[in-house]
Design a protein around this motif. Structure first.
Motif, PDB file in Angstrom:
ATOM      1  N   CYS A 135      22.570  41.465  47.938  1.00  0.00           N
ATOM      2  CA  CYS A 135      21.554  40.648  48.600  1.00  0.00           C
ATOM      3  C   CYS A 135      21.639  40.837  50.116  1.00  0.00           C
ATOM      4  O   CYS A 135      20.617  40.787  50.803  1.00  0.00           O
ATOM      5  CB  CYS A 135      21.765  39.165  48.290  1.00  0.00           C
ATOM      6  SG  CYS A 135      21.941  38.809  46.542  1.00  0.00           S
ATOM      7  N   CYS A 159      19.485  43.223  52.398  1.00  0.00           N
ATOM      8  CA  CYS A 159      18.160  42.853  52.912  1.00  0.00           C
ATOM      9  C   CYS A 159      18.164  41.537  53.680  1.00  0.00           C
ATOM     10  O   CYS A 159      17.217  41.254  54.403  1.00  0.00           O
ATOM     11  CB  CYS A 159      17.161  42.731  51.770  1.00  0.00           C
ATOM     12  SG  CYS A 159      16.689  44.309  51.036  1.00  0.00           S
ATOM     13  N   HIS A 160      19.172  40.710  53.448  1.00  0.00           N
ATOM     14  CA  HIS A 160      19.212  39.385  54.074  1.00  0.00           C
ATOM     15  C   HIS A 160      20.496  39.208  54.864  1.00  0.00           C
ATOM     16  O   HIS A 160      21.552  39.671  54.426  1.00  0.00           O
ATOM     17  CB  HIS A 160      19.231  38.276  53.007  1.00  0.00           C
ATOM     18  CG  HIS A 160      17.997  38.191  52.158  1.00  0.00           C
ATOM     19  ND1 HIS A 160      16.856  37.545  52.564  1.00  0.00           N
ATOM     20  CD2 HIS A 160      17.728  38.655  50.907  1.00  0.00           C
ATOM     21  CE1 HIS A 160      15.944  37.613  51.598  1.00  0.00           C
ATOM     22  NE2 HIS A 160      16.440  38.281  50.589  1.00  0.00           N
ATOM     23  N   ARG A 201      14.151  37.149  55.119  1.00  0.00           N
ATOM     24  CA  ARG A 201      14.668  36.302  56.193  1.00  0.00           C
ATOM     25  C   ARG A 201      16.113  35.878  55.929  1.00  0.00           C
ATOM     26  O   ARG A 201      16.578  35.945  54.792  1.00  0.00           O
ATOM     27  CB  ARG A 201      13.769  35.091  56.425  1.00  0.00           C
ATOM     28  CG  ARG A 201      13.373  34.357  55.171  1.00  0.00           C
ATOM     29  CD  ARG A 201      12.770  33.039  55.521  1.00  0.00           C
ATOM     30  NE  ARG A 201      13.733  32.254  56.265  1.00  0.00           N
ATOM     31  CZ  ARG A 201      13.429  31.262  57.081  1.00  0.00           C
ATOM     32  NH1 ARG A 201      12.174  30.920  57.255  1.00  0.00           N
ATOM     33  NH2 ARG A 201      14.357  30.591  57.705  1.00  0.00           N
ATOM     34  N   ARG A 246      15.737  23.861  53.870  1.00  0.00           N
ATOM     35  CA  ARG A 246      14.356  24.352  53.791  1.00  0.00           C
ATOM     36  C   ARG A 246      13.548  23.552  52.789  1.00  0.00           C
ATOM     37  O   ARG A 246      14.017  23.204  51.713  1.00  0.00           O
ATOM     38  CB  ARG A 246      14.369  25.825  53.400  1.00  0.00           C
ATOM     39  CG  ARG A 246      13.102  26.546  53.705  1.00  0.00           C
ATOM     40  CD  ARG A 246      13.187  27.302  55.015  1.00  0.00           C
ATOM     41  NE  ARG A 246      14.244  28.303  54.931  1.00  0.00           N
ATOM     42  CZ  ARG A 246      14.142  29.417  54.242  1.00  0.00           C
ATOM     43  NH1 ARG A 246      13.042  29.677  53.558  1.00  0.00           N
ATOM     44  NH2 ARG A 246      15.115  30.268  54.229  1.00  0.00           N
ATOM     45  N   ALA A 271      10.035  30.873  49.949  1.00  0.00           N
ATOM     46  CA  ALA A 271       9.005  31.883  50.182  1.00  0.00           C
ATOM     47  C   ALA A 271       7.701  31.246  50.673  1.00  0.00           C
ATOM     48  O   ALA A 271       6.621  31.788  50.467  1.00  0.00           O
ATOM     49  CB  ALA A 271       8.763  32.717  48.912  1.00  0.00           C
ATOM     50  N   ASP A 327       6.239  34.180  43.245  1.00  0.00           N
ATOM     51  CA  ASP A 327       5.528  34.632  44.440  1.00  0.00           C
ATOM     52  C   ASP A 327       4.971  36.029  44.190  1.00  0.00           C
ATOM     53  O   ASP A 327       5.521  37.018  44.668  1.00  0.00           O
ATOM     54  CB  ASP A 327       6.515  34.626  45.622  1.00  0.00           C
ATOM     55  CG  ASP A 327       5.826  34.934  46.944  1.00  0.00           C
ATOM     56  OD1 ASP A 327       4.572  34.955  46.982  1.00  0.00           O
ATOM     57  OD2 ASP A 327       6.537  35.160  47.939  1.00  0.00           O
ATOM     58  N   THR A 345       5.369  39.546  46.176  1.00  0.00           N
ATOM     59  CA  THR A 345       6.443  39.470  47.162  1.00  0.00           C
ATOM     60  C   THR A 345       7.193  40.803  47.255  1.00  0.00           C
ATOM     61  O   THR A 345       7.267  41.548  46.272  1.00  0.00           O
ATOM     62  CB  THR A 345       7.451  38.346  46.811  1.00  0.00           C
ATOM     63  OG1 THR A 345       8.499  38.372  47.791  1.00  0.00           O
ATOM     64  CG2 THR A 345       8.076  38.544  45.449  1.00  0.00           C
ATOM     65  N   MET A 356      10.264  40.995  47.661  1.00  0.00           N
ATOM     66  CA  MET A 356      11.613  40.823  47.114  1.00  0.00           C
ATOM     67  C   MET A 356      11.647  41.380  45.693  1.00  0.00           C
ATOM     68  O   MET A 356      10.889  40.956  44.833  1.00  0.00           O
ATOM     69  CB  MET A 356      11.960  39.333  47.140  1.00  0.00           C
ATOM     70  CG  MET A 356      13.079  38.969  46.208  1.00  0.00           C
ATOM     71  SD  MET A 356      14.598  38.604  47.059  1.00  0.00           S
ATOM     72  CE  MET A 356      15.558  38.095  45.635  1.00  0.00           C
TER      73      MET A 356
END
Ligand code: HEC
Length: 121
Positions: free
Chosen positions: A45, A48-49, A63, A71, A75, A96, A99, A101
């Motif tokens: 993970c 990318c993050h 992000r 939060r 998304a 989503d 997306t 992802m």
């Protein structure tokens, strides 16, 4: 000493040991954050993050995952709670559509533990 009594004492000791220094999930959050942290790196993970507590390069494809416990939406679409976070990790497209992802083939147990880790940060 009776065998059942000995067994009880041993399992109590194991529980105490397991509790020592472990990252405790916040109340109401299920799963094992420590295990989740390991699982998270196995699925990469952090390629990318930016993930809190996980060393790696600073990548911003998705992000940073450092504020999920605060939060309100995942998304920008789904009200944030552990159940929807698990669903998103298992199958981002379902929550989503379109997306960026990818679906990473995360197992349900790993998704639960990963969500526990992210929600305890
Ligand atoms: C190939 C890159 C990539 C990988 C690998 C990846 N993600 Fe993502 N992720 C993204 C992108 C891009 C988004 C933004 C999608 C959106 O907002 O619709 C995203 C969004 C998310 C979100 C929603 C964040 C928000 O803004 O609400 C979460 C949670 C998340 N990813 C968790 C994970 C977890 C956990 C893993 C590992 C199992 C992972 N991601 C692996 C690219 C990736």
């Amino acid at each position: 000493m009776k065998r059942s009594c000995l067994a009880m004492m041993l399992s109590a000791a194991a529980l105490l040991l397991a509790g020592c220094g472990a990252d405790r999930p916040p109340p109401g959050v299920q799963g094992d954050p420590q295990r989740g942290k390991i699982a998270l790196t196995q699925y990469a993970c952090h390629s990318c993050h930016v993930v809190p507590g996980v060393a790696g390069s600073q990548v911003y494809v998705g992000r940073p995952l450092d504020d999920l416990s605060k939060r309100r939406y995942i998304a920008g679409k789904v009200p944030n709670n552990q159940a929807s976070l698990v669903r998103f990790i298992l199958d981002p497209q379902a929550l989503d559509p379109g997306t960026a992802m990818p679906t990473l083939g995360v197992s349900e147990r790993d998704a639960l533990d990963i969500s526990a880790y992210l929600l305890s940060k």
